[in-house]
Scaffold this active site. Structure first.
Site: not given
Ligand code: NAP
Length: 246
Positions: A154, A158
Site C-alpha cells: 500500500y 501511495k
Molecule cells: P473503501 O470504502 O474501501 O472504497 C473503495 C472504493 O474503491 C470503492 O468504491 C470500490 O468500489 C472502489 N474500487 C476498488 N477497486 C476498484 C477497481 N478495480 N475499479 C474501480 N473501483 C474500485 O475505501 P476508502 O476508505 O473510501 O478509501 C478511498 C481512497 O482513499 C483509497 O484510495 C484509499 O487508499 C484512500 N485512503 C483512505 C484512508 C482511510 O483512512 N480510509 C486513508 C488514506 C487514504 P467497488 O468495490 O464498488 O468496486
C-alpha cells in the site's frame, strides 16, 4: 454552486471517501460520474444523488483494465464532450508483514491503487489537453509518505501516486491542467473499520487533533483543489491527517 455544469469523474465512488467526494461536487452543481466495479453499486449511488435533486451518472468500470477505462471515458466524452475534473480515488489494502505478503497481494494493490491512476489519468488527460483545461486530483495516503508496518504494498502504491502526480503536473501545466495529490491520514470508512479497536486507540493517541478524520474532511480539500482558488497550485500533496505526520 461553484461547479455548475462541470463534469466530475470520481473513481471508487460507490462508498467511503469517493462517495462523499461525488456528493460534495454534485451538491455544488457538477454532474458526478460514479465509477466502481459493479453496476449495482454505481447505480445505487447515482440514484441517491438524483433523489436529492442533483446530477449524477454511473458506469461499472474496473480501473485496472485500460480497455474498460477507455470505453467508459469515450462514452462520457460522446455525451458531454469533456471531463473537467478527474478524482482518482479507487483504492484497496491487502495488509501483511513483508515476509508473509504474497506476490498476488503486492501486485493487486499496485494494480488498483497505482496502475488504475495511470489508466484513468492517461485517458482523461487526452480529452483535457484538447480543452486546454482540467483538474486531476489523486488520492494518495499519509502511509505513502511515512510508510507503515504491514503495508509495504500500500505504501509503495501511495508513494508512487505522489511521484506520478508531480510528473504529470509538469507535463500538463503548460496546457492549463493542474494535478495534485491528497494524502489523508486515518479516515472513518469501511477501510479503517476493519482495524481492531486496540489499533484504533493506539492511532488516536498519535493524532494531535484527537480524532479520526471524516470523508467530508477529504472531500472539502478536493473541492478546494478543483476550485478557482487553487488555480496556481500544481504538483502538490495536501496532507489531511489531523496533524499525525507533523
Ligand atoms: P473503501 O470504502 O474501501 O472504497 C473503495 C472504493 O474503491 C470503492 O468504491 C470500490 O468500489 C472502489 N474500487 C476498488 N477497486 C476498484 C477497481 N478495480 N475499479 C474501480 N473501483 C474500485 O475505501 P476508502 O476508505 O473510501 O478509501 C478511498 C481512497 O482513499 C483509497 O484510495 C484509499 O487508499 C484512500 N485512503 C483512505 C484512508 C482511510 O483512512 N480510509 C486513508 C488514506 C487514504 P467497488 O468495490 O464498488 O468496486
Amino acid at each position: 454552486m461553484r461547479f455548475q455544469n462541470k463534469i466530475v469523474l470520481v473513481t471508487g465512488s460507490t462508498r467511503g471517501i469517493g462517495k462523499e467526494i461525488a456528493f460534495a461536487f454534485a451538491k455544488e452543481g457538477a454532474t458526478a460520474i460514479i465509477i466502481g466495479r459493479t453496476a449495482e453499486a454505481t447505480d445505487r449511488v447515482r440514484d441517491e444523488i438524483i433523489d436529492i435533486g442533483f446530477a449524477a451518472e454511473s458506469f461499472a468500470c474496473d480501473v485496472t483494465n485500460l480497455a474498460n477505462v477507455t470505453e467508459i471515458v469515450n462514452k462520457i466524452l460522446d455525451k458531454h464532450k469533456r471531463v473537467d475534473i478527474l478524482v482518482n480515488n479507487a483504492g484497496i489494502t491487502k495488509d501483511n508483514l513483508l515476509l508473509r505478503m504474497s506476490e498476488d497481494d503486492f501486485q493487486s494493490v499496485i494494480d488498483i491503487n497505482l496502475r488504475g491512476v495511470f489508466n484513468c489519468t492517461k485517458i482523461v488527460a487526452r480529452a483535457m489537453l484538447k480543452e486546454k483545461a482540467g483538474r486531476i486530483i489523486n488520492i494518495s495516503s499519509i502511509i505513502g509518505i511515512t510508510g507503515n508496518v504491514g503495508q509495504a504494498n500500500y505504501a509503495a502504491s501511495k508513494a508512487g501516486i505522489i511521484g506520478f502526480t508531480k510528473s504529470v503536473a509538469r507535463e500538463l501545466a503548460s496546457r492549463g491542467i493542474t494535478a495534485n495529490a491528497v494524502a489523508p491520514g486515518y479516515i472513518q470508512t469501511d477501510m479503517t473499520a476493519q482495524m481492531k479497536s486496540q489499533v484504533q486507540e493506539e492511532i488516536l493517541k498519535r493524532i494531535p487533533l484527537g480524532k479520526l478524520g471524516t470523508a467530508q474532511d477529504v472531500a472539502g480539500v478536493c473541492l478546494f483543489l478543483a476550485s478557482e482558488q487553487a488555480s496556481y497550485i500544481t504538483g502538490q500533496t495536501l496532507i489531511v491527517d489531523g496533524g499525525m505526520a507533523i
